[in-house]
Write a protein that holds these residues in place. Structure first.
Motif, PDB file in Angstrom:
ATOM      1  N   ARG A  69      -7.343   5.245  -7.255  1.00  0.00           N
ATOM      2  CA  ARG A  69      -6.084   5.287  -6.506  1.00  0.00           C
ATOM      3  C   ARG A  69      -5.056   5.951  -7.405  1.00  0.00           C
ATOM      4  NH1 ARG A  69      -3.620   0.014  -3.912  1.00  0.00           N
ATOM      5  NH2 ARG A  69      -5.279   0.404  -2.400  1.00  0.00           N
ATOM      6  N   TYR A  70      -4.654   7.133  -6.964  1.00  0.00           N
ATOM      7  CA  TYR A  70      -3.759   7.959  -7.757  1.00  0.00           C
ATOM      8  C   TYR A  70      -2.389   7.968  -7.076  1.00  0.00           C
ATOM      9  CZ  TYR A  70      -2.039  12.426  -9.816  1.00  0.00           C
ATOM     10  OH  TYR A  70      -1.304  13.410 -10.431  1.00  0.00           O
ATOM     11  N   VAL A  71      -1.416   7.371  -7.730  1.00  0.00           N
ATOM     12  CA  VAL A  71      -0.068   7.304  -7.168  1.00  0.00           C
ATOM     13  C   VAL A  71       0.863   8.217  -7.959  1.00  0.00           C
ATOM     14  CG1 VAL A  71       1.889   5.796  -6.624  1.00  0.00           C
ATOM     15  CG2 VAL A  71      -0.447   4.893  -6.505  1.00  0.00           C
ATOM     16  N   ARG A  72       1.523   9.087  -7.261  1.00  0.00           N
ATOM     17  CA  ARG A  72       2.493   9.958  -7.931  1.00  0.00           C
ATOM     18  C   ARG A  72       3.756  10.001  -7.073  1.00  0.00           C
ATOM     19  NH1 ARG A  72       0.438  15.614  -8.024  1.00  0.00           N
ATOM     20  NH2 ARG A  72       1.382  15.598  -5.973  1.00  0.00           N
ATOM     21  N   ASN A  73       4.852   9.640  -7.682  1.00  0.00           N
ATOM     22  CA  ASN A  73       6.075   9.480  -6.903  1.00  0.00           C
ATOM     23  C   ASN A  73       6.860  10.782  -6.753  1.00  0.00           C
ATOM     24  OD1 ASN A  73       6.747   9.207  -9.830  1.00  0.00           O
ATOM     25  ND2 ASN A  73       8.798   9.219  -8.960  1.00  0.00           N
ATOM     26  N   ILE A  74       7.755  10.735  -5.802  1.00  0.00           N
ATOM     27  CA  ILE A  74       8.768  11.781  -5.665  1.00  0.00           C
ATOM     28  C   ILE A  74      10.106  11.096  -5.916  1.00  0.00           C
ATOM     29  CG2 ILE A  74       9.994  13.261  -4.039  1.00  0.00           C
ATOM     30  CD1 ILE A  74       7.384  14.505  -4.425  1.00  0.00           C
ATOM     31  N   ILE A 127      -1.385   8.233  -2.905  1.00  0.00           N
ATOM     32  CA  ILE A 127      -0.112   7.763  -2.345  1.00  0.00           C
ATOM     33  C   ILE A 127       1.004   8.530  -3.033  1.00  0.00           C
ATOM     34  CG2 ILE A 127       1.421   5.772  -2.029  1.00  0.00           C
ATOM     35  CD1 ILE A 127      -0.994   3.951  -2.343  1.00  0.00           C
ATOM     36  N   GLU A 128       1.977   8.958  -2.264  1.00  0.00           N
ATOM     37  CA  GLU A 128       3.102   9.689  -2.849  1.00  0.00           C
ATOM     38  C   GLU A 128       4.402   9.050  -2.380  1.00  0.00           C
ATOM     39  OE1 GLU A 128       3.552  13.952  -1.856  1.00  0.00           O
ATOM     40  OE2 GLU A 128       3.624  14.260  -4.028  1.00  0.00           O
ATOM     41  N   PRO A 129       4.772   7.949  -3.007  1.00  0.00           N
ATOM     42  CA  PRO A 129       5.951   7.215  -2.546  1.00  0.00           C
ATOM     43  C   PRO A 129       7.254   7.868  -3.014  1.00  0.00           C
ATOM     44  CG  PRO A 129       5.025   6.134  -4.462  1.00  0.00           C
ATOM     45  CD  PRO A 129       4.142   7.316  -4.171  1.00  0.00           C
ATOM     46  N   THR A 130       8.306   7.623  -2.275  1.00  0.00           N
ATOM     47  CA  THR A 130       9.613   8.163  -2.674  1.00  0.00           C
ATOM     48  C   THR A 130      10.549   7.027  -3.080  1.00  0.00           C
ATOM     49  OG1 THR A 130      10.433   8.036  -0.414  1.00  0.00           O
ATOM     50  CG2 THR A 130       9.403  10.107  -1.085  1.00  0.00           C
ATOM     51  N   ALA A 131      11.465   7.358  -3.951  1.00  0.00           N
ATOM     52  CA  ALA A 131      12.398   6.349  -4.464  1.00  0.00           C
ATOM     53  C   ALA A 131      13.288   5.792  -3.356  1.00  0.00           C
ATOM     54  CB  ALA A 131      13.241   6.945  -5.584  1.00  0.00           C
ATOM     55  N   THR A 132      13.740   6.664  -2.466  1.00  0.00           N
ATOM     56  CA  THR A 132      14.677   6.190  -1.435  1.00  0.00           C
ATOM     57  C   THR A 132      14.008   5.260  -0.434  1.00  0.00           C
ATOM     58  OG1 THR A 132      14.249   8.196  -0.130  1.00  0.00           O
ATOM     59  CG2 THR A 132      16.212   8.193  -1.526  1.00  0.00           C
ATOM     60  N   GLU A 229      12.761   2.841 -10.355  1.00  0.00           N
ATOM     61  CA  GLU A 229      11.928   3.319  -9.243  1.00  0.00           C
ATOM     62  C   GLU A 229      10.447   3.320  -9.610  1.00  0.00           C
ATOM     63  OE1 GLU A 229      13.596   7.518 -10.750  1.00  0.00           O
ATOM     64  OE2 GLU A 229      12.035   7.603  -9.255  1.00  0.00           O
ATOM     65  N   CYS A 230      10.165   3.813 -10.822  1.00  0.00           N
ATOM     66  CA  CYS A 230       8.765   3.918 -11.222  1.00  0.00           C
ATOM     67  C   CYS A 230       8.135   2.548 -11.416  1.00  0.00           C
ATOM     68  CB  CYS A 230       8.636   4.738 -12.506  1.00  0.00           C
ATOM     69  SG  CYS A 230       8.817   6.511 -12.209  1.00  0.00           S
ATOM     70  N   THR A 231       8.913   1.630 -11.966  1.00  0.00           N
ATOM     71  CA  THR A 231       8.407   0.275 -12.138  1.00  0.00           C
ATOM     72  C   THR A 231       8.070  -0.334 -10.778  1.00  0.00           C
ATOM     73  OG1 THR A 231       9.712  -0.041 -14.137  1.00  0.00           O
ATOM     74  CG2 THR A 231       9.000  -2.027 -12.995  1.00  0.00           C
ATOM     75  N   VAL A 232       8.977  -0.145  -9.846  1.00  0.00           N
ATOM     76  CA  VAL A 232       8.788  -0.723  -8.515  1.00  0.00           C
ATOM     77  C   VAL A 232       7.591  -0.099  -7.796  1.00  0.00           C
ATOM     78  CG1 VAL A 232       9.791  -0.639  -6.197  1.00  0.00           C
ATOM     79  CG2 VAL A 232      11.132  -1.522  -8.107  1.00  0.00           C
ATOM     80  N   MET A 233       7.530   1.220  -7.817  1.00  0.00           N
ATOM     81  CA  MET A 233       6.488   1.883  -7.033  1.00  0.00           C
ATOM     82  C   MET A 233       5.109   1.728  -7.662  1.00  0.00           C
ATOM     83  SD  MET A 233       8.382   5.232  -5.514  1.00  0.00           S
ATOM     84  CE  MET A 233       9.449   5.713  -6.845  1.00  0.00           C
ATOM     85  N   SER A 234       5.051   1.739  -8.984  1.00  0.00           N
ATOM     86  CA  SER A 234       3.741   1.591  -9.621  1.00  0.00           C
ATOM     87  C   SER A 234       3.180   0.195  -9.387  1.00  0.00           C
ATOM     88  CB  SER A 234       3.839   1.897 -11.118  1.00  0.00           C
ATOM     89  OG  SER A 234       4.755   1.032 -11.741  1.00  0.00           O
ATOM     90  N   THR A 235       4.020  -0.816  -9.566  1.00  0.00           N
ATOM     91  CA  THR A 235       3.502  -2.178  -9.419  1.00  0.00           C
ATOM     92  C   THR A 235       3.265  -2.532  -7.947  1.00  0.00           C
ATOM     93  OG1 THR A 235       5.762  -3.028  -9.514  1.00  0.00           O
ATOM     94  CG2 THR A 235       4.506  -3.053 -11.558  1.00  0.00           C
ATOM     95  N   LYS A 236       4.035  -1.911  -7.069  1.00  0.00           N
ATOM     96  CA  LYS A 236       3.829  -2.208  -5.651  1.00  0.00           C
ATOM     97  C   LYS A 236       2.445  -1.727  -5.181  1.00  0.00           C
ATOM     98  CE  LYS A 236       5.527  -1.617  -0.983  1.00  0.00           C
ATOM     99  NZ  LYS A 236       6.684  -1.449  -0.115  1.00  0.00           N
TER     100      LYS A 236
END
Length: 404
Positions: A69-74, A127-132, A229-236
């Motif tokens: 599972r590869y997560v990379r944010n925007i 997954i490519e989650p966004t901060a907003t 943002e990164c802390t939230v999205m990675s752990t989520k």
RNA sequence: GGUUCCGUGGCCGAGUGGCUAGGCUGAGCUCUGCAAAAGCUCCUACAGCGGUUCGAAUCCGCUCGGAACCUCCA
């Protein structure tokens, strides 16, 4: 037997500074988070290198049989121009300059980013989650940090109390920095600064009346800080502790250091087992970056229109060029190096085309050649499993093509 | 100043205690009517000075040189 059992991966963990054998938290599974771009301008070639590195790494894990599972944010909000307390949100600034809605800026550059990665033949993340889209979670974790006494509110902004955190934990654990040194060096805390300590960083910032991007919060209208943002999205998406966190070398401090502090502070456990940092692309020995003015865009490279370039090069040539060095070393860009890569890549491509054309009668092939090819194929795996040494692999590939 | 890291042959770039990296360039050769393409061969390096070791590019120390981070940055 799975390939990953046959060729166990070892990787350089920035946390220890040493090469370690990869051991997944859940057998057969890999959770990987990579810091994506802030979409306020075009991605340049230096950015591409980092994403390419992790494209290769995620592909290789999958190839060996891991479920990844590869997560990379925007990042579509946050990131101020200067530092914690002054300056303008980069996206808001761009929106003002181009007379666009912030969301238009975000959409433009997100699409541009995707287009570039496609051109370089990179696979999209899982997954490519966004901060907003994760403002609620960011507010929640900020609240939790306040409750734990690790953050404090001042005038509608919330800051992480680094010295407080450092009492029970090690703030410089990733970057090797000592908090005393950080307190001494650098910018001074001026009188209008809201922070208690100069090393503190913002979790939530109050929005000035002119600020366009804003969300309601328990502390008034504002926007999230740049590390949360990164802390939230990675752990989520990967859990409170996950396998791999990657990013460019330049994010190691303060960004990743702050991520660790936030996660440890909020969840009480180390978030990441293996930290991976890819090194910089340089031009004439200097880091390629927007602020230094030595960066160029992929499309300028393809067309050869930039003043630093003799001619254009195809995306796959560039990809090959980058894979000829190790991700942890700086890679110097030059016309000579590109020409060299172009010729080499052509050679390998021809060899591959030849293999595809030729019918190989299985049993009758000279056994000596078969044995040798098998050995070299195994060499490729061994090299890739040794900290993703794609440069070594390219050498073996040339060796193979010479035997055809 | 602090932290982290690097210094390999003409260029790029692997290699972390003993064995030819590889690519590009250059030179020579083979093939060819010439040329192109292709193949083969050659050019054998490890910043400097000490130390550890039977043995070091590889470990340790010092010197010199360079980079990134310490402000946004992949």
């Amino acid at each position: 037997m799975k390939l990953y059992e046959q060729f166990p991966i070892s990787l350089t963990n920035s946390l220890s500074g040493k090469k370690e054998v990869f051991q997944p938290i859940n057998p057969g599974h890999v959770g990987m988070y990579v810091c994506g771009p802030t979409v306020y301008s075009d991605v340049h070639l230096g950015n591409v290198r980092t994403f390419l590195t992790f494209d290769i790494i995620s592909r290789y894990f999958r190839h060996l049989g891991y479920k990844v599972r590869y997560v990379r944010n925007i990042t579509d909000v946050g990131h101020l121009e200067n530092d914690a307390d002054e300056g303008e949100d980069k996206i808001a600034k761009k929106a003002r300059l181009e007379q666009l809605e912030p969301m238009e800026v975000v959409k433009n550059y997100t699409e541009g980013f995707h287009e570039v990665l496609r051109q370089f033949n990179m696979l999209p993340p899982s997954i490519e989650p966004t901060a907003t889209a994760h403002i609620v979670e960011q507010i929640e974790i900020t609240k939790r940090l306040i409750e734990k006494g690790l953050a404090y509110e001042v005038n509608g902004s919330v800051y992480f109390d680094v010295p407080k955190y450092n009492e029970a934990h090690d703030y410089g654990i990733l970057s090797g920095r000592k908090i005393e040194d950080l307190m001494e060096s650098g910018r001074k805390l001026d009188s209008q600064d809201e922070k208690r300590n100069k090393v503190d960083f913002a979790l939530w910032k109050k929005a000035s009346p002119a600020h366009i991007m804003r969300w309601p919060s328990p502390w008034g209208d504002g926007f999230p800080g740049w590390h949360i943002e990164c802390t939230v999205m990675s752990t989520k998406y990967l859990g409170e502790t996950f396998d791999i966190h990657g990013g460019g070398m330049d994010l190691k401090f303060p960004h990743h250091e702050c991520e660790i502090a936030q996660a440890v502070g909020a969840n009480g456990k180390d978030p990441v087992h293996y930290w991976l940092h890819s090194n910089m692309l340089t031009v004439n020995g200097q880091k390629m970056s927007k602020s230094l003015g030595n960066s160029f865009l992929p499309r300028e490279l393809f067309a050869g229109t930039h003043s630093l370039l003799d001619k254009g090069y195809s995306p796959m040539t560039v990809r090959f060029f980058m894979l000829q060095s190790h991700y942890s070393s700086t890679l110097d860009f030059s016309n000579e190096a590109m020409q060299s890569a172009e010729k080499g890549f052509k050679k390998l491509a021809q060899a591959l085309a030849y293999i595809k054309k030729v019918e190989v009668p299985k049993a009758s092939v000279a056994s000596e050649l078969t044995t040798e090819m098998n050995r070299m194929a195994a060499d490729c795996y061994t090299s890739m499993s040794d900290d993703f040494n794609s440069a070594k692999v390219s050498a073996v590939l040339f060796e193979m093509s010479a035997r055809l």
